[in-house]
Design a protein around this motif. Structure first.
Motif, mmCIF file in Angstrom:
data_model
loop_
_atom_site.group_PDB
_atom_site.id
_atom_site.type_symbol
_atom_site.label_atom_id
_atom_site.label_comp_id
_atom_site.label_asym_id
_atom_site.label_seq_id
_atom_site.Cartn_x
_atom_site.Cartn_y
_atom_site.Cartn_z
ATOM 1 N N ILE A 374 -26.973 132.916 -59.595
ATOM 2 C CA ILE A 374 -27.708 133.027 -60.857
ATOM 3 C C ILE A 374 -28.607 134.252 -60.813
ATOM 4 C CG2 ILE A 374 -29.464 131.942 -62.321
ATOM 5 C CD1 ILE A 374 -28.406 129.223 -61.441
ATOM 6 N N SER A 375 -28.609 135.021 -61.891
ATOM 7 C CA SER A 375 -29.546 136.133 -62.062
ATOM 8 C C SER A 375 -30.545 135.743 -63.144
ATOM 9 C CB SER A 375 -28.800 137.411 -62.464
ATOM 10 O OG SER A 375 -29.723 138.462 -62.705
ATOM 11 N N TYR A 376 -31.833 135.773 -62.805
ATOM 12 C CA TYR A 376 -32.875 135.208 -63.669
ATOM 13 C C TYR A 376 -33.841 136.282 -64.145
ATOM 14 C CZ TYR A 376 -37.079 132.468 -64.858
ATOM 15 O OH TYR A 376 -38.180 131.945 -65.486
ATOM 16 N N VAL A 377 -34.147 136.282 -65.440
ATOM 17 C CA VAL A 377 -35.196 137.140 -66.015
ATOM 18 C C VAL A 377 -36.315 136.232 -66.509
ATOM 19 C CG1 VAL A 377 -35.811 138.696 -67.897
ATOM 20 C CG2 VAL A 377 -33.667 139.031 -66.665
ATOM 21 N N SER A 378 -37.492 136.407 -65.916
ATOM 22 C CA SER A 378 -38.642 135.572 -66.233
ATOM 23 C C SER A 378 -39.406 136.118 -67.446
ATOM 24 C CB SER A 378 -39.582 135.524 -65.020
ATOM 25 O OG SER A 378 -40.807 134.950 -65.346
ATOM 26 N N GLN A 379 -40.193 135.247 -68.086
ATOM 27 C CA GLN A 379 -41.138 135.698 -69.124
ATOM 28 C C GLN A 379 -42.245 136.546 -68.513
ATOM 29 O OE1 GLN A 379 -42.933 132.806 -71.713
ATOM 30 N NE2 GLN A 379 -41.165 131.454 -71.667
ATOM 31 N N ASP A 380 -42.592 136.240 -67.272
ATOM 32 C CA ASP A 380 -43.817 136.770 -66.660
ATOM 33 C C ASP A 380 -43.576 138.136 -66.014
ATOM 34 O OD1 ASP A 380 -46.375 136.944 -65.646
ATOM 35 O OD2 ASP A 380 -45.975 135.698 -63.893
ATOM 36 N N ILE A 445 -29.500 133.938 -66.594
ATOM 37 C CA ILE A 445 -30.463 133.114 -67.327
ATOM 38 C C ILE A 445 -31.668 133.986 -67.665
ATOM 39 C CG2 ILE A 445 -31.985 131.112 -67.228
ATOM 40 C CD1 ILE A 445 -30.000 129.714 -65.464
ATOM 41 N N TRP A 446 -31.892 134.201 -68.961
ATOM 42 C CA TRP A 446 -32.972 135.085 -69.420
ATOM 43 C C TRP A 446 -33.943 134.284 -70.286
ATOM 44 C CZ3 TRP A 446 -30.055 140.127 -71.327
ATOM 45 C CH2 TRP A 446 -29.431 140.731 -70.231
ATOM 46 N N ASP A 447 -35.199 134.229 -69.860
ATOM 47 C CA ASP A 447 -36.235 133.478 -70.568
ATOM 48 C C ASP A 447 -37.111 134.441 -71.378
ATOM 49 O OD1 ASP A 447 -37.937 131.547 -71.450
ATOM 50 O OD2 ASP A 447 -38.705 130.956 -69.488
ATOM 51 N N GLU A 448 -36.911 134.447 -72.685
ATOM 52 C CA GLU A 448 -37.624 135.343 -73.615
ATOM 53 C C GLU A 448 -37.608 136.796 -73.107
ATOM 54 O OE1 GLU A 448 -41.262 134.059 -75.374
ATOM 55 O OE2 GLU A 448 -40.750 131.936 -75.217
ATOM 56 N N PRO A 449 -36.428 137.369 -72.923
ATOM 57 C CA PRO A 449 -36.338 138.713 -72.350
ATOM 58 C C PRO A 449 -36.788 139.823 -73.292
ATOM 59 C CG PRO A 449 -34.180 137.991 -73.080
ATOM 60 C CD PRO A 449 -35.103 136.807 -73.243
ATOM 61 N N LEU A 450 -36.799 139.568 -74.598
ATOM 62 C CA LEU A 450 -37.020 140.663 -75.549
ATOM 63 C C LEU A 450 -38.466 140.841 -75.985
ATOM 64 C CD1 LEU A 450 -33.871 140.379 -77.858
ATOM 65 C CD2 LEU A 450 -34.164 141.604 -75.708
ATOM 66 N N ASN A 451 -39.383 140.020 -75.465
ATOM 67 C CA ASN A 451 -40.792 140.246 -75.801
ATOM 68 C C ASN A 451 -41.175 141.682 -75.453
ATOM 69 O OD1 ASN A 451 -41.179 137.656 -76.688
ATOM 70 N ND2 ASN A 451 -42.157 136.921 -74.819
ATOM 71 N N PHE A 452 -41.732 142.403 -76.411
ATOM 72 C CA PHE A 452 -42.193 143.795 -76.278
ATOM 73 C C PHE A 452 -41.057 144.826 -76.263
ATOM 74 C CE2 PHE A 452 -45.257 141.152 -73.869
ATOM 75 C CZ PHE A 452 -46.389 141.349 -74.652
ATOM 76 N N ILE A 453 -39.788 144.390 -76.233
ATOM 77 C CA ILE A 453 -38.672 145.343 -76.142
ATOM 78 C C ILE A 453 -38.399 145.956 -77.513
ATOM 79 C CG2 ILE A 453 -36.185 145.546 -75.733
ATOM 80 C CD1 ILE A 453 -37.383 145.150 -73.135
#
Length: 492
Positions: A374-380, A445-453
């Motif tokens: 799994i490759s994970y992108v965090s909100q933080d 698995i990406w958790d809200e990846p687009l904030n600020f993008i």
């Protein structure tokens, strides 16, 4: 109505390599609902801070209104919400606050709860209601949609649609389309203002880009033709010049004066052609000045040996005996792009943590494939620090691939030498996305990846997911993005 006049604005940060703004001039009507767009790191928040007088600059900014910035800094979040509002704006009238609360569907009882007990969405709406109590101010609203769920975004967008007199920084296309009537865009070489919403601006930009591409192709052909012609003329003049010392076919001596004059004329024409060629090259360099580089991204998903990667059957998740979500059932199959949707607090992040292998209390049945990568992108992004080279090494990434992805996401080479902690919010999220794209995995698995993008990068990521079809589970509140990429939506 009054005007904000920006004249010959030039600004660079101390020890910066280049100017963020250089001799920028434009006017803003304080009655406008102005959407503010541009790629990450171009200076949107910097410009808002210049309006607020936080930095020294050359040029001038003249305005007959006060500026108010959102989000407000809340010094003590443990205070009751009513006390937080009182600290921000002590002169407010209660009935006016209740009017704004009603428009934003906020219940009055939140006033008597600690501010830090409110959800992110509730906090945003309370602060927006307070912001619009301030009369005779031009409002600078910086990315209010981050951490707002889809329903809250629609509500806030409708709220702003009924207001005026603000600059709104947002990268959510649907949100902007609903609530702005002008677009202020920071381009590669200038700042411009257009009437209309985001879609209108984007269509105009594509038309302008296509025109510049066509002109560029035409100029390339002209330059090739001029170059061949100039070379040919130069060769002719040199050949003629060589005949000065020869004889004619009849054996008589040549007229050196005539031939010299003819060669000189040909050389003069050759020089003129070269001058035209240089002018054409100079003209070409003026084109494509605002076309954004948005090269295609790539991803290398691994094929899993089974069709089904994970399954949740009547899963309920608990934290300290508090129920986070209940009776969740869905499967993740190879090639699916699943959007996990629901209000803030509905359990989306809890489900992600469970799938990623965190130790979480739950009931029901959860199955995950063996040896699933799994490759994970965090909100933080708060812990990001150090330079990109060290970050790539510490995370076992191919540094060349990692940096090439960031280049495609509009990172300059200068950025590679800086500390990640100094990056903008959008640039930090791009670091996490580039890390994930550099990793070979069965499931992303990406958790809200687009904030600020920024919007253009969002479109690049859309194209990537549609072209390469990795198996991905994504939590994202950008309605346009989810509508475009999802093969399945799970509503919580």
């Amino acid at each position: 109505m009054s005007l904000i006049n920006v004249t010959n604005l030039t600004f660079a940060y101390d020890n910066s390599y280049d100017n963020i703004f250089e001799n920028v001039s434009f006017q803003i009507d304080t009655d406008w609902k102005l959407g503010f767009t541009g790629r990450n790191g171009r200076g949107k928040t910097t410009f808002l801070n210049l309006l607020l007088g936080k930095y020294e600059y050359s040029g001038s900014i003249h305005a007959s209104v006060q500026f108010e910035y959102f989000p407000f800094h809340v010094k003590n979040e443990e205070l009751n919400t009513i006390d937080v509002i009182d600290e921000i704006y002590p002169d407010y009238l209660h009935w006016e606050l209740m009017r704004e609360f009603s428009l934003l569907k906020i219940s009055e009882d939140v006033l008597y709860r600690p501010f830090d007990s409110l959800s992110n969405g509730e906090q945003t709406k309370v602060l927006l209601a307070t912001l619009f109590l301030k009369e005779n101010s031009f409002l600078l609203i910086d990315e209010p949609t981050n951490h707002l769920d889809r329903n809250a975004r629609k509500l806030v967008s409708d709220y702003l649609h009924a207001k005026s007199g603000f600059i709104l920084v947002s990268h959510d296309r649907s949100f902007l389309d609903n609530c702005v009537d002008h677009i202020l865009s920071i381009n590669k070489t200038n700042i411009e203002i257009q009437k209309g919403n985001f879609t209108t601006w984007w269509e105009n930009k594509l038309r302008q880009d296509n025109f510049e591409f066509a002109e560029n192709e035409k100029l390339k052909k002209d330059i090739n033709r001029l170059s061949k012609s100039a070379k040919q003329k130069s060769n002719w003049s040199h050949k003629v010049e060589k005949t000065k010392n020869g004889t004619t076919n009849s054996g008589s001596k040549v007229d050196k004066g005539y031939i010299g004059h003819k060669a000189a004329k040909m050389m003069q024409r050759s020089k003129a052609m070269e001058k035209r060629q240089r002018a054409a090259v100079d003209e070409k360099s003026k084109l494509l000045k605002n076309i954004e580089s948005a090269d295609s991204l790539k991803i290398s998903p691994l094929a899993y040996h089974k069709k089904q990667l994970a399954e949740l059957e009547n899963v309920s998740i608990y934290y300290s005996k508090m129920l986070a979500c209940t009776d969740i059932s869905f499967t993740i199959e190879q090639g699916e792009r699943i959007a996990l949707s629901g209000k803030n607090g509905s359990g989306k992040s809890s489900i992600i943590k469970l799938i990623c292998g965190e130790n979480i209390d739950y009931t029901g049945v959860f199955r995950k494939g063996s040896q699933l990568k799994i490759s994970y992108v965090s909100q933080d992004t708060t812990n990001l620090q150090g330079n990109l080279t060290a970050y790539a090494r510490n995370n076992g990434l191919d540094e060349s691939l990692f940096k090439s992805i960031l280049r495609k996401l509009d990172f300059s080479r200068v950025q590679f030498e800086k500390d990640i902690s100094t990056f903008s919010g959008g640039q930090k999220k791009k670091v996490l996305i580039a890390k994930s794209l550099s990793e070979k995995a069965h499931l992303y698995i990406w958790d809200e990846p687009l904030n600020f993008i920024d919007v253009i990068s969002r479109m690049q990521i859309e194209e990537l997911l549609l072209e390469h079809s990795p198996t991905i589970l994504i939590v994202e509140h950008d309605n346009e993005f989810c509508k475009n990429i999802a093969t399945k939506i799970i509503e919580l």
